[in-house]
Write a protein that holds these residues in place. Sequence first.
Motif, PDB file in Angstrom:
ATOM      1  N   ALA A 103       0.832  -1.206   0.000  1.00 46.47           N
ATOM      2  CA  ALA A 103       0.000   0.000   0.000  1.00 46.47           C
ATOM      3  C   ALA A 103       0.864   1.253   0.000  1.00 46.47           C
ATOM      4  N   ALA A 104       1.945   1.238   0.776  1.00 43.39           N
ATOM      5  CA  ALA A 104       2.842   2.395   0.823  1.00 43.39           C
ATOM      6  C   ALA A 104       3.516   2.625  -0.525  1.00 43.39           C
ATOM      7  N   MET A 105       3.927   1.547  -1.188  1.00 41.39           N
ATOM      8  CA  MET A 105       4.568   1.691  -2.491  1.00 41.39           C
ATOM      9  C   MET A 105       3.612   2.267  -3.534  1.00 41.39           C
ATOM     10  N   LEU A 106       2.317   1.997  -3.374  1.00 41.51           N
ATOM     11  CA  LEU A 106       1.343   2.394  -4.396  1.00 41.51           C
ATOM     12  C   LEU A 106       0.491   3.593  -3.984  1.00 41.51           C
ATOM     13  N   HIS A 107       0.725   4.165  -2.805  1.00 40.80           N
ATOM     14  CA  HIS A 107      -0.215   5.169  -2.295  1.00 40.80           C
ATOM     15  C   HIS A 107      -0.227   6.448  -3.124  1.00 40.80           C
ATOM     16  N   ASP A 108       0.858   6.758  -3.831  1.00 39.45           N
ATOM     17  CA  ASP A 108       0.904   7.973  -4.649  1.00 39.45           C
ATOM     18  C   ASP A 108       0.793   7.678  -6.140  1.00 39.45           C
ATOM     19  N   ILE A 139      -8.213   8.292  -8.227  1.00 37.45           N
ATOM     20  CA  ILE A 139      -7.562   7.731  -9.411  1.00 37.45           C
ATOM     21  C   ILE A 139      -6.764   6.486  -9.033  1.00 37.45           C
ATOM     22  N   ALA A 140      -6.045   6.565  -7.918  1.00 32.27           N
ATOM     23  CA  ALA A 140      -5.287   5.403  -7.461  1.00 32.27           C
ATOM     24  C   ALA A 140      -6.220   4.220  -7.220  1.00 32.27           C
ATOM     25  N   GLU A 141      -7.351   4.485  -6.586  1.00 36.31           N
ATOM     26  CA  GLU A 141      -8.307   3.406  -6.313  1.00 36.31           C
ATOM     27  C   GLU A 141      -8.836   2.810  -7.618  1.00 36.31           C
ATOM     28  N   ASP A 142      -9.130   3.671  -8.608  1.00 36.49           N
ATOM     29  CA  ASP A 142      -9.639   3.188  -9.893  1.00 36.49           C
ATOM     30  C   ASP A 142      -8.621   2.293 -10.599  1.00 36.49           C
ATOM     31  N   ILE A 143      -7.393   2.783 -10.720  1.00 37.70           N
ATOM     32  CA  ILE A 143      -6.392   2.045 -11.490  1.00 37.70           C
ATOM     33  C   ILE A 143      -6.022   0.740 -10.787  1.00 37.70           C
ATOM     34  N   LEU A 144      -6.000   0.754  -9.461  1.00 31.92           N
ATOM     35  CA  LEU A 144      -5.667  -0.465  -8.726  1.00 31.92           C
ATOM     36  C   LEU A 144      -6.796  -1.489  -8.809  1.00 31.92           C
ATOM     37  N   GLU A 145      -8.030  -1.017  -8.880  1.00 32.05           N
ATOM     38  CA  GLU A 145      -9.144  -1.958  -9.064  1.00 32.05           C
ATOM     39  C   GLU A 145      -9.079  -2.602 -10.442  1.00 32.05           C
ATOM     40  N   ILE A 146      -8.800  -1.791 -11.469  1.00 37.52           N
ATOM     41  CA  ILE A 146      -8.665  -2.331 -12.827  1.00 37.52           C
ATOM     42  C   ILE A 146      -7.540  -3.366 -12.877  1.00 37.52           C
ATOM     43  N   CYS A 147      -6.457  -3.101 -12.145  1.00 34.55           N
ATOM     44  CA  CYS A 147      -5.309  -4.015 -12.133  1.00 34.55           C
ATOM     45  C   CYS A 147      -5.484  -5.157 -11.138  1.00 34.55           C
ATOM     46  N   ARG A 148      -6.670  -5.271 -10.559  1.00 31.52           N
ATOM     47  CA  ARG A 148      -7.024  -6.383  -9.676  1.00 31.52           C
ATOM     48  C   ARG A 148      -6.168  -6.427  -8.408  1.00 31.52           C
ATOM     49  N   ILE A 149      -5.788  -5.241  -7.922  1.00 32.08           N
ATOM     50  CA  ILE A 149      -5.103  -5.169  -6.634  1.00 32.08           C
ATOM     51  C   ILE A 149      -6.139  -5.436  -5.543  1.00 32.08           C
ATOM     52  N   PRO A 150      -5.841  -6.267  -4.548  1.00 35.81           N
ATOM     53  CA  PRO A 150      -6.838  -6.649  -3.537  1.00 35.81           C
ATOM     54  C   PRO A 150      -7.465  -5.453  -2.828  1.00 35.81           C
TER      55      PRO A 150
END
Length: 700
Positions: A103-108, A139-150
């Motif tokens: 989460a920290a690596m992807l938060h920004d 935007i982070a939430e959208d892209i991570l959902e598309i990429c199937r991040i849990p």
Amino acid sequence: MLLEDISTLKSSRLRRGIRFASSQRGLMALVELHQRAIELESIQEETPSANTISPAILRDLLTCLHFRDENTFLHSRRVSMIVVGLAKQLCWNSEAIREIELAAMLHDIGKIGIPDHILFKPGKYTVEEASLMALRTAIAEDILEICRIPLRIRNIIVESRLPFSRMEDYLRPLGKDLSQAGRLLAVADAYESLSRDQIYRDAKSKPEITNILNERAGSLYDASIVQTLIRWIDNGGEAALQEVGRESAMNGLLVNGGASLAMTSLCNIFSHLYTLEQAYDGFAIVGVDGRILLANRGCRSIFQQADKDWSGQSWSNELCPQADPYQNFLADKDLPLNQTMVSKVPATFNVKVPLPDHLWEELEVQSIPMFDFNDELIGVGEFYRLKQRNKVESAKFRELALQASRDALTGVANRGTLENQLSRAMANFKKDPVSNLFSVIYLDIDHFKSINDTFGHATGDDVLVTLAKLLREEAYSSEFVARYGGEEFVILCPELAAEQAVKRAERFRTEIAKLSFETASSLKITSSFGVSQVEVSDSLESVLKRADKALYQSKNQGRNRTTLIQQSDIHAETKPENSKEGYQFEASIDGVLFDQFLILKLQGFAEQNRAKLLKVKEGDVHFQLGRKGFFKRWGKNEDQQPVLVQIDATAALSAHGSRTNSQRMNVKITPIGLPPNPEKFKLRARYAYRMLRSHFLSQE
């Protein structure tokens, strides 16, 4: 001929739809990104699990972040090291540590699509620029959902952007607590940012950072995690940050070239998501099989499911109920998205969506089919506009709304906001008494008047501000702290039973006794507490009345203690008799009166004095003067001392139509609620009578 024309028209519309949809390259890119994520998951070596992330997907996202801005990438690496260090200090298990590191690596990651002139601006953001920057989490939430991040990892990122205290986020539902992971990431992110040079300021020193975090503890950040961070830094944590990535599990994931997704293409996807988030209240992308690829938080909020994960679910009226303009619910086949899936033609629909409390909201739906380069349907994108709301809520509006909800002196919630939250809590409890249990803690500073008399009002204000700060720091993020008035405070505790609420009150009481004050170093204070828990047969008034009664029992038994009163402790209670001696005021007004004129004059009086008309009949008018609160005890101001004014104008009726006869209007005033004593009531009643009398042409 007609059939041929119809066929030609239909074919023409279909071709226009295909051309229109094929131009939606951003939507197609999102679908392709989702398909790519599925492919990468299927070929990874380890067995997939609920919290597994494909190394290839992670590499693509982080490489794109590095490509966009190396400083943001390095910031994320350092934040990940901080959260890992803090999590280990808190004895987390390895899976939880792995989740928060990711989460920290992807938060920004949401910063990828922000234009350079905003991302690298050396000065203060304008309102519009701040609104755009605020979208980075969505935007982070959208892209991570598309990429199937849990979902668990996505939620940590979202929660890290929310303030710890509910007083800093008036829109957060009561009882919604932030996870420890989200609170930990928020503190780590703040520390790392403050410790580095930014384009708009120099790096802060360690003492400066410590002071800033401590000042914001209890409001923006969890005070206990701030202290954990300070201990970690003091024990050598800062030295570990000098070698970024040495102990990070991310080593080896990044490569200089050969990334599976073209960086420019992925950056364009982020930019497209910014456009969608700005333009619409919500949007969803559904595959040709009817399963959801992406439903952003705005979409889920429209259908009252903001915190649910819709990925992979089938689009149905059960998931997203919609109705026609006459509020008849649509069948699955009649939902706009499913109609577009069949017609393959873009269309706009107007529907209604249900809200709580049997309300409805009008929704404009734009449904657009998507086709691949072989003109094969690959899905439908649906975009929503709430017709009765503005999409962009300006930062200035949010600031004003927050100010209106706060007590000006202490910064905690004010009485009006407390009453709104109490009403919501009771409404939720009535719907589900098991899940929405709550307790109320009522506290009063002992001998506060003597503090003002002995040390002065400046010290009195210092006591209130310091105590409020302690309550905010000690309260859980799901709890609600408010100043009811004067030296009285209320803490609303969701999901807390009576016994636990008493323990919470005792902890507050113990910590309050330890307080010290800059303006009076020798001063020590104590406080009295009353506690009650909502029960099935309660009304909001009854549960608050018990807490209020418990408080006064604590004060009557010597102060500096906590008292719990439950419903079983209340036996045959009788309502206070407002008509008893000393609590009734009677007088009369002589004037030139007749019924129609009387009503008009009283309407004017009600408007000028914010009175509430309760009964209007010929010769008999009742109205309430003053505001009735949830607690029956009177406040210090006239507006908080409600009275019932009854006017008997039967004498005026006997001379109806005669403007020359002097008629008498009898006035009776009784208290609403509990005045502290008869003398206080008489002062209030006389004041109300004088206001009423001056409003009429008296002939006494």
